[in-house]
Design a protein around this motif. Structure first.
Motif, PDB file in Angstrom:
ATOM      1  N   TYR A 278       1.522   6.888  39.520  1.00  0.00           N
ATOM      2  CA  TYR A 278       1.077   8.184  39.003  1.00  0.00           C
ATOM      3  C   TYR A 278       1.570   9.317  39.901  1.00  0.00           C
ATOM      4  O   TYR A 278       2.118  10.319  39.418  1.00  0.00           O
ATOM      5  CB  TYR A 278      -0.447   8.195  38.907  1.00  0.00           C
ATOM      6  N   VAL A 279       1.390   9.172  41.208  1.00  0.00           N
ATOM      7  CA  VAL A 279       1.844  10.199  42.146  1.00  0.00           C
ATOM      8  C   VAL A 279       3.368  10.331  42.090  1.00  0.00           C
ATOM      9  O   VAL A 279       3.907  11.447  42.100  1.00  0.00           O
ATOM     10  CB  VAL A 279       1.379   9.866  43.580  1.00  0.00           C
ATOM     11  N   TYR A 280       4.075   9.204  42.010  1.00  0.00           N
ATOM     12  CA  TYR A 280       5.535   9.249  41.928  1.00  0.00           C
ATOM     13  C   TYR A 280       5.996  10.057  40.713  1.00  0.00           C
ATOM     14  O   TYR A 280       6.884  10.911  40.823  1.00  0.00           O
ATOM     15  CB  TYR A 280       6.102   7.833  41.849  1.00  0.00           C
ATOM     16  N   ARG A 281       5.390   9.799  39.559  1.00  0.00           N
ATOM     17  CA  ARG A 281       5.810  10.509  38.348  1.00  0.00           C
ATOM     18  C   ARG A 281       5.498  11.997  38.435  1.00  0.00           C
ATOM     19  O   ARG A 281       6.255  12.825  37.897  1.00  0.00           O
ATOM     20  CB  ARG A 281       5.137   9.883  37.123  1.00  0.00           C
ATOM     21  N   ALA A 388      -2.950  12.641  54.785  1.00  0.00           N
ATOM     22  CA  ALA A 388      -3.200  13.790  53.920  1.00  0.00           C
ATOM     23  C   ALA A 388      -4.121  13.379  52.788  1.00  0.00           C
ATOM     24  O   ALA A 388      -4.161  12.215  52.377  1.00  0.00           O
ATOM     25  CB  ALA A 388      -1.879  14.330  53.370  1.00  0.00           C
ATOM     26  N   PHE A 389      -4.856  14.361  52.294  1.00  0.00           N
ATOM     27  CA  PHE A 389      -5.803  14.126  51.210  1.00  0.00           C
ATOM     28  C   PHE A 389      -5.538  15.144  50.117  1.00  0.00           C
ATOM     29  O   PHE A 389      -5.451  16.349  50.380  1.00  0.00           O
ATOM     30  CB  PHE A 389      -7.236  14.272  51.720  1.00  0.00           C
ATOM     31  N   THR A 390      -5.402  14.666  48.899  1.00  0.00           N
ATOM     32  CA  THR A 390      -5.161  15.567  47.787  1.00  0.00           C
ATOM     33  C   THR A 390      -6.231  15.375  46.732  1.00  0.00           C
ATOM     34  O   THR A 390      -6.588  14.239  46.390  1.00  0.00           O
ATOM     35  CB  THR A 390      -3.761  15.348  47.177  1.00  0.00           C
ATOM     36  N   ASP A 391      -6.754  16.476  46.249  1.00  0.00           N
ATOM     37  CA  ASP A 391      -7.763  16.439  45.190  1.00  0.00           C
ATOM     38  C   ASP A 391      -7.030  16.304  43.861  1.00  0.00           C
ATOM     39  O   ASP A 391      -6.254  17.180  43.481  1.00  0.00           O
ATOM     40  CB  ASP A 391      -8.596  17.723  45.214  1.00  0.00           C
ATOM     41  N   ILE A 392      -7.254  15.204  43.160  1.00  0.00           N
ATOM     42  CA  ILE A 392      -6.534  14.970  41.908  1.00  0.00           C
ATOM     43  C   ILE A 392      -7.204  15.642  40.715  1.00  0.00           C
ATOM     44  O   ILE A 392      -6.642  15.655  39.621  1.00  0.00           O
ATOM     45  CB  ILE A 392      -6.377  13.462  41.631  1.00  0.00           C
ATOM     46  N   PHE A 393      -8.394  16.250  40.926  1.00  0.00           N
ATOM     47  CA  PHE A 393      -9.126  16.907  39.840  1.00  0.00           C
ATOM     48  C   PHE A 393      -9.115  18.411  40.012  1.00  0.00           C
ATOM     49  O   PHE A 393      -9.139  18.932  41.137  1.00  0.00           O
ATOM     50  CB  PHE A 393     -10.576  16.422  39.790  1.00  0.00           C
ATOM     51  N   ASP A 395     -11.043  22.226  38.780  1.00  0.00           N
ATOM     52  CA  ASP A 395     -12.436  22.680  38.793  1.00  0.00           C
ATOM     53  C   ASP A 395     -13.207  22.233  37.557  1.00  0.00           C
ATOM     54  O   ASP A 395     -14.436  22.213  37.561  1.00  0.00           O
ATOM     55  CB  ASP A 395     -12.488  24.206  38.905  1.00  0.00           C
ATOM     56  N   GLU A 396     -12.495  21.874  36.491  1.00  0.00           N
ATOM     57  CA  GLU A 396     -13.148  21.427  35.266  1.00  0.00           C
ATOM     58  C   GLU A 396     -13.372  19.921  35.235  1.00  0.00           C
ATOM     59  O   GLU A 396     -13.849  19.375  34.240  1.00  0.00           O
ATOM     60  CB  GLU A 396     -12.318  21.853  34.052  1.00  0.00           C
ATOM     61  N   GLY A 397     -13.017  19.251  36.308  1.00  0.00           N
ATOM     62  CA  GLY A 397     -13.221  17.814  36.374  1.00  0.00           C
ATOM     63  C   GLY A 397     -12.159  17.000  35.663  1.00  0.00           C
ATOM     64  O   GLY A 397     -12.376  15.827  35.357  1.00  0.00           O
ATOM     65  N   ARG A 398     -10.998  17.597  35.411  1.00  0.00           N
ATOM     66  CA  ARG A 398      -9.882  16.891  34.775  1.00  0.00           C
ATOM     67  C   ARG A 398      -8.726  16.759  35.768  1.00  0.00           C
ATOM     68  O   ARG A 398      -8.609  17.539  36.710  1.00  0.00           O
ATOM     69  CB  ARG A 398      -9.430  17.632  33.515  1.00  0.00           C
ATOM     70  N   LEU A 399      -7.873  15.787  35.530  1.00  0.00           N
ATOM     71  CA  LEU A 399      -6.745  15.577  36.427  1.00  0.00           C
ATOM     72  C   LEU A 399      -5.820  16.788  36.414  1.00  0.00           C
ATOM     73  O   LEU A 399      -5.548  17.368  35.366  1.00  0.00           O
ATOM     74  CB  LEU A 399      -5.965  14.334  36.004  1.00  0.00           C
ATOM     75  N   TYR A 400      -5.338  17.152  37.598  1.00  0.00           N
ATOM     76  CA  TYR A 400      -4.373  18.243  37.696  1.00  0.00           C
ATOM     77  C   TYR A 400      -3.100  17.880  36.931  1.00  0.00           C
ATOM     78  O   TYR A 400      -2.499  16.822  37.169  1.00  0.00           O
ATOM     79  CB  TYR A 400      -3.994  18.503  39.155  1.00  0.00           C
ATOM     80  N   LYS A 401      -2.678  18.748  36.026  1.00  0.00           N
ATOM     81  CA  LYS A 401      -1.429  18.512  35.316  1.00  0.00           C
ATOM     82  C   LYS A 401      -0.237  18.695  36.249  1.00  0.00           C
ATOM     83  O   LYS A 401       0.787  18.033  36.092  1.00  0.00           O
ATOM     84  CB  LYS A 401      -1.314  19.461  34.114  1.00  0.00           C
ATOM     85  N   CYS A 402      -0.377  19.595  37.205  1.00  0.00           N
ATOM     86  CA  CYS A 402       0.722  19.896  38.129  1.00  0.00           C
ATOM     87  C   CYS A 402       0.401  19.349  39.524  1.00  0.00           C
ATOM     88  O   CYS A 402       0.515  20.057  40.534  1.00  0.00           O
ATOM     89  CB  CYS A 402       0.973  21.398  38.184  1.00  0.00           C
ATOM     90  N   LEU A 403       0.005  18.082  39.579  1.00  0.00           N
ATOM     91  CA  LEU A 403      -0.352  17.473  40.854  1.00  0.00           C
ATOM     92  C   LEU A 403       0.835  17.443  41.813  1.00  0.00           C
ATOM     93  O   LEU A 403       0.676  17.631  43.019  1.00  0.00           O
ATOM     94  CB  LEU A 403      -0.886  16.063  40.630  1.00  0.00           C
ATOM     95  N   GLY A 404       2.033  17.213  41.275  1.00  0.00           N
ATOM     96  CA  GLY A 404       3.219  17.183  42.117  1.00  0.00           C
ATOM     97  C   GLY A 404       3.430  18.503  42.842  1.00  0.00           C
ATOM     98  O   GLY A 404       3.723  18.524  44.052  1.00  0.00           O
ATOM     99  N   ARG A 406       1.129  20.674  43.513  1.00  0.00           N
ATOM    100  CA  ARG A 406       0.033  20.832  44.468  1.00  0.00           C
ATOM    101  C   ARG A 406       0.331  20.070  45.763  1.00  0.00           C
ATOM    102  O   ARG A 406       0.144  20.596  46.858  1.00  0.00           O
ATOM    103  CB  ARG A 406      -1.269  20.322  43.838  1.00  0.00           C
ATOM    104  N   ILE A 407       0.827  18.830  45.636  1.00  0.00           N
ATOM    105  CA  ILE A 407       1.167  18.042  46.816  1.00  0.00           C
ATOM    106  C   ILE A 407       2.285  18.718  47.595  1.00  0.00           C
ATOM    107  O   ILE A 407       2.266  18.781  48.829  1.00  0.00           O
ATOM    108  CB  ILE A 407       1.562  16.611  46.404  1.00  0.00           C
ATOM    109  N   TYR A 408       3.270  19.239  46.868  1.00  0.00           N
ATOM    110  CA  TYR A 408       4.392  19.921  47.534  1.00  0.00           C
ATOM    111  C   TYR A 408       3.913  21.134  48.324  1.00  0.00           C
ATOM    112  O   TYR A 408       4.280  21.307  49.503  1.00  0.00           O
ATOM    113  CB  TYR A 408       5.423  20.352  46.496  1.00  0.00           C
TER     114      TYR A 408
END
Length: 417
Positions: A278-281, A388-393, A395-404, A406-408
């Protein structure tokens, strides 16, 4: 047939069999045999209880469906948390292409509130119905049989053995053109499995209608080797998604483990591998953003280490300023302290991948007080490691669509400026 009951648990939790609960002793007995048959890969067996491991997904046993949900933080385990992680698991499976929802109508997507297993059933039936609407694929195949007339060529050895006393018959081999192909045999097998285990009347009616189109297709015993040799071309590409789903149903199905009608179907995924993919994609899409100085994102890059042994980093990010290694860890890290083994592993990654920075990436929980924490070696100052720690959610409790992204921005942007 009564509709299946659905219960939800989190990974690493224990489910106890009790007389008045949805999970009864009969369910436990069936899962006990399944657990021993699979060498307790997905869960361990105790005294009238099942303790789940790091595998998430869904198990159906008799009229009970058990959803095993991921959970990075056990501070909340109520129904709201279960709904949140239920939707998160579906989104992860979709992102990692382990379930396809595009062909399911919005109305049918309400099945999410029922069971993840229903989504797999719905996806498979929808894909199979689409194939049937366009007609089952037919092809030529050789048939050997005893006939009262010559058709094709006579197989003289078999003819002499079988028709010594029947001069009016001929054992021949000839070609027929029909739908009895390997692809259709796989779909038939999956349909027959669904007809025996589904507790959803709507699904059962659809299965019955579909089976009418497979009357001329033979039922076969199908194992994993059937799928190894499959090749798709432009004429059979339309089967690919349905066959992928059928493979899940067929290979994860364990019939009659108890000797009665207690068939079990388990579709489970290693959460460590799922999180990594998931993180890779999510990071992979950064390659196409021209404003980000990333050249390439690679996954599971195995290189030689010693003799026949190798090492494999989860994710390698290539840039003009050097390489970065990201190793995902799906677990709760107490006190923000990685293990000695993990730190040594990341140091080796730095050396072998010529990386200036390796990152141990964990999902953020309420126990984490920081976003990242460096670990430096005074002797090798150019080879750094950090957790490192990344929040995958969001504020609405849904997965970040732009997690990549955010990590960057949190972990890599300062390194590349």
């Amino acid at each position: 047939m009564s509709r299946a009951k659905v219960i939800r648990v989190f990974e690493h939790q224990t489910l106890k069999a009790e007389p008045d609960s949805a999970f009864t002793l009969s369910h436990f007995s069936a899962l006990e045999k399944y657990g021993y048959a699979t060498k307790e890969k997905y869960f361990s067996v105790g005294n009238k209880r099942i303790k789940f491991s790091n595998y998430v997904g869904v198990i159906q046993v008799k009229n009970l469906t058990i959803e095993v949900l991921p959970k990075a933080d056990f501070s909340e385990c109520d129904n709201a948390a279960k709904n949140k992680w239920h939707d998160a698991l579906i989104s992860m499976l979709k992102e990692c292409r382990l379930i396809k929802l595009e062909n399911i109508s919005n109305a049918k997507l309400k099945l999410r509130s029922a069971s993840i297993l229903d989504l797999y059933y719905e996806s498979f039936l929808t894909e199979t119905e689409r194939i049937v609407r366009h007609g089952l694929r037919k092809s030529y195949r050789n048939v050997s049989e005893n006939l009262k007339k010559v058709k094709g060529k006579i197989l003289f050895t078999e003819h002499a053995q079988k028709n010594f006393l029947h001069k009016e018959r001929f054992f021949v081999e000839h070609k027929v053109y029909d739908a009895d192909t390997r692809l259709n045999q796989i779909l038939l097998k999956a349909l027959l499995i669904l007809s025996s285990i589904s507790n959803n009347p709507a699904f059962n009616n659809r299965v019955k209608k579909l089976l009418l189109y497979f009357e001329d297709v033979q039922e076969k015993n199908i194992n994993s080797s059937w799928f190894d040799s499959l090749q798709f071309n432009r004429n059979t590409e339309r089967y690919k998604e349905a066959i992928t789903l059928a493979k899940l149903i067929i290979l994860r199905y364990s019939p009659d483990l108890k000797g009665g009608r207690e068939d079990i179907l388990a579709i489970l995924f290693d959460m460590n591998v799922l999180f990594e993919n998931y993180v890779y994609r999510k990071l992979k899409v950064l390659e196409f953003n021209t404003s980000i100085p990333i050249n390439r994102v690679r996954e599971q890059n195995r290189i030689p280490f010693w003799e026949s042994r190798g090492i494999r980093a989860d994710i390698v990010i290539e840039t003009d300023k050097g390489n970065f290694v990201v190793d995902t860890k799906w677990k709760v890290l107490k006190y923000d302290q990685p293990s000695d083994e993990d730190l040594k592993q990341m140091f080796v990654y730095n050396l072998h991948y010529n990386s200036d920075l390796s990152i141990l990436l964990y999902p953020k929980t309420t126990q984490n007080t920081s976003t990242k924490k460096p670990f430096r070696n005074e002797e090798f100052q150019s080879r750094n490691c950090q957790i490192a720690f990344t929040d995958i959610f969001n504020d609405e409790g849904r997965l970040y669509k732009c997690l990549g992204m955010r990590i960057y921005s949190e972990l890599l942007q300062d390194e590349l400026l």
